[in-house]
Design an enzyme around this catalytic site. Sequence first.
Site, PDB file in Angstrom:
ATOM      1  CB  SER A  69      -3.162  -2.844  -2.973  1.00  6.02           C
ATOM      2  OG  SER A  69      -2.184  -2.149  -2.224  1.00  6.02           O
ATOM      3  NE  ARG A  70      -4.462  -0.611 -11.016  1.00  2.37           N
ATOM      4  CZ  ARG A  70      -4.718  -1.840 -11.443  1.00  2.37           C
ATOM      5  NH1 ARG A  70      -5.341  -2.688 -10.642  1.00  2.37           N
ATOM      6  NH2 ARG A  70      -4.365  -2.221 -12.651  1.00  2.37           N
ATOM      7  CB  ALA A  71      -1.724   4.409  -5.011  1.00  2.00           C
TER       8      ALA A  71
ATOM      9  CB  SER B 272      -5.501  -5.875   5.848  1.00  2.00           C
ATOM     10  OG  SER B 272      -5.252  -5.490   4.520  1.00  2.00           O
TER      11      SER B 272
ATOM     12  CB  THR C 293      -3.838   7.456   1.052  1.00  2.00           C
ATOM     13  OG1 THR C 293      -2.910   6.531   1.645  1.00  2.00           O
ATOM     14  CG2 THR C 293      -5.238   7.115   1.516  1.00  2.00           C
ATOM     15  CB  SER C 294       0.770   6.142  -1.599  1.00  2.00           C
ATOM     16  OG  SER C 294       0.490   5.042  -2.441  1.00  2.00           O
TER      17      SER C 294
ATOM     18  N   GLY D  10       4.280   4.245   4.002  1.00  2.00           N
ATOM     19  CA  GLY D  10       4.527   5.584   4.510  1.00  2.00           C
ATOM     20  C   GLY D  10       5.752   6.252   3.933  1.00  2.00           C
TER      21      GLY D  10
ATOM     22  CG  ASP E 203      -3.752   1.794   8.996  1.00  2.00           C
ATOM     23  OD1 ASP E 203      -4.289   0.691   8.764  1.00  2.00           O
ATOM     24  OD2 ASP E 203      -2.677   2.147   8.492  1.00  2.00           O
TER      25      ASP E 203
END
Length: 530
Positions: free
Chosen positions: A222-224, A292, A226-227, A196, A284
Site C-alpha cells: 500500500s501507499r502511505a 486486512s 499516515t506514515s 510504526g 486499529d
Amino acid sequence: MCPPSRINDPDMNFQGDGMSRATTLYAYKLGIDTHQEPLVYMRTDCSICRAEGYTANTRLQIKAESGTLIATLNTVSEEILPPGSIGFSDSAWEFLALHHGQPVTVHHVPQVGSLSALRKKIYGHALSADEIGSIIRDISRRLYSDIEIAGFISACAGGRLSSEETTALTSAMAKIGNQLHWPEHEKVFDKHCIGGLPGNRTTPIVVSIVSAAGLIIPKTSSRAITSPAGTADTMEVLTNVDLTLDRLRKVITRTGACLAAGGKVGLSPTDDLLIRIERALDLDSEGQLVASVLSKKMAAGSTHILIDMPVGPTAKLRTQQQAEMLAELFRVVASALGLTVRCVVTDGTETIGNGIGPAEEARDVLSVLRNEKNAPPDLEARALYLAGQLLSMATGADDVQALQQAREILYSGQAWLQFRAICEAQGGLREVPVASHHIELRSKCAGRLHSMDNRRLAHLAKVAGAPSSPEAGLRLRVKVGDRVEAHQSLATLYAATPGELAYAREYFHQNRDLFEVTAMTPIPAVERQP
C-alpha cells in the site's frame, strides 16, 4: 461543456410513477476529489429535488449503463452546474465509468438488507459468516455511507470480533475483487510488517533475496496513509508500481516476484474502503488488522506468510504481551483458512536505516542491495533476518542455515541483479530524485543520543512534504548511542519548496526533544598514589 439542450427543463425527465419513479439527469464531472466517498451534486433550484424531497445529505441511488451506485447528495448554487445536470465526485465518476453528458437515472435508495446485521453487531451480538459476508458485499457495492461503515468498524473494535468472526471477515474480503492463483506452485510466499517504524523499508530487499533463491512472492504493497512513506511510495521512486492485473501476472511469471502497488490490481478492494474510515477514527482493531492483512495475501494467492511485528514504546505494538496476543490471532485465523503464518517479534525502539521519506528510503534500499560501504547496517541486518525466516519456511532449514543463505545471495550480488530484473519487468529502474531545498538540524548540546521519537520523526518528514513530494524527508546523521557534539548535525531535512522547508523547520524547533541528547557522565579524576 454543457449537457444537451433538451434537458434544460428537468421536469420533463420523470420516468415511472409513485415511489418507484426515477428521474433522468445528465452526468457532469466536477473534478472534486472526495477520496473514496461517492458524492453527487444537484442544483438548489432543481425541480427534481423539490418534487422528490431530496435535500443535502440525502442518500440517492444512481443508475448508469455500467452499474449502480449509492451516493450522498450535496446541493450547490445555480452557477456551479448547468440545468438538468447532476455533478459527480471523482470517485463516483470513476466507479460508474461515466462520460460527459451521459444520461443517468436518480432513485430513492432501496432497503439495504445487511444493515439489520450491522445493527445486530452494534448491540453486541456475534455475527454469522453469512451476515458478515452480506455486510462486506454491500460495502464493496458502495451501498453503505461513511457513517454506516464507521458504525461497523466501531462495533468491531475493542476486541469485539471473535476469532470465528475474524476468519469470516477475512474470507469475505478476500472473495471480493480480483484473485490470483498459482496452481503450478505448492508454496507461494509473502511478508507483512505491522508498522510504526520510520525507514523500515526491508520489503524490496527481502523480496529480491528470496525470489533470487527461487521463491514465488507476489508482493503488493500500500501507499502511505499516515506514515511518510509506504513500500509502494518508495518503489514508485525507482520504477512503475501501478500495474494492471495482467501485467502483474506477467512480471511474476517472468521474475518470480513483483514490487507493485495494490490499489490498481484490485485485491481485496473492500479493505481500502475500511482503512480510510479506520484512519479517520484512529481505530486499529486487532480483528480487522488480521483480516486486512490476510485477505490481501489470500487474494494474491499466497500460502505462506511472514508477519514482522516491531515492538517498542512508539511503535504500533507497545508491549511483548500485545504482540503475542496478536500473533496468536494471526495463527488461529490463518489455520482456519488453510494458510501458514510465522510471526516474528523484532526491535521497534528506534528508526531503521538513515532515510525517512520515499527518496531517502530508496537510497538506503539501493545501498544495501549494491553492498555499498555506507549502507545502513541495521536495515541490512533486519532484511537479512526476515529473508532468512522466509527461506526457512520454504526449505525447512534451521534459522542459522537460512540466514547464511540469505547473506550469500545478498553479498554475491544476486539480490541486486534480481531487483534490477524486477524493476525492468515493471517498466525500468529510475534515478532517485534530489530535493531542491535542505537544512541541517543541529544539536544544542554535547552528549550522547539517548533516544528518538519515531512518531514525531515520521510527522516531521510528513510536514516537509512526504510522501506527496517523493524527495521530501529526512536523512539521519546519528543513531541512538552515538556521541554528539554541540551544533553537530543530527539530521538533514529535505523539502521540495522553501515554504514546506520553513514549516518543517519550525515544527522541529518546537519539538527538539524528539532527539533526546543526554550529557555525558564525567569520569572522576583519580588521585595518583605516592
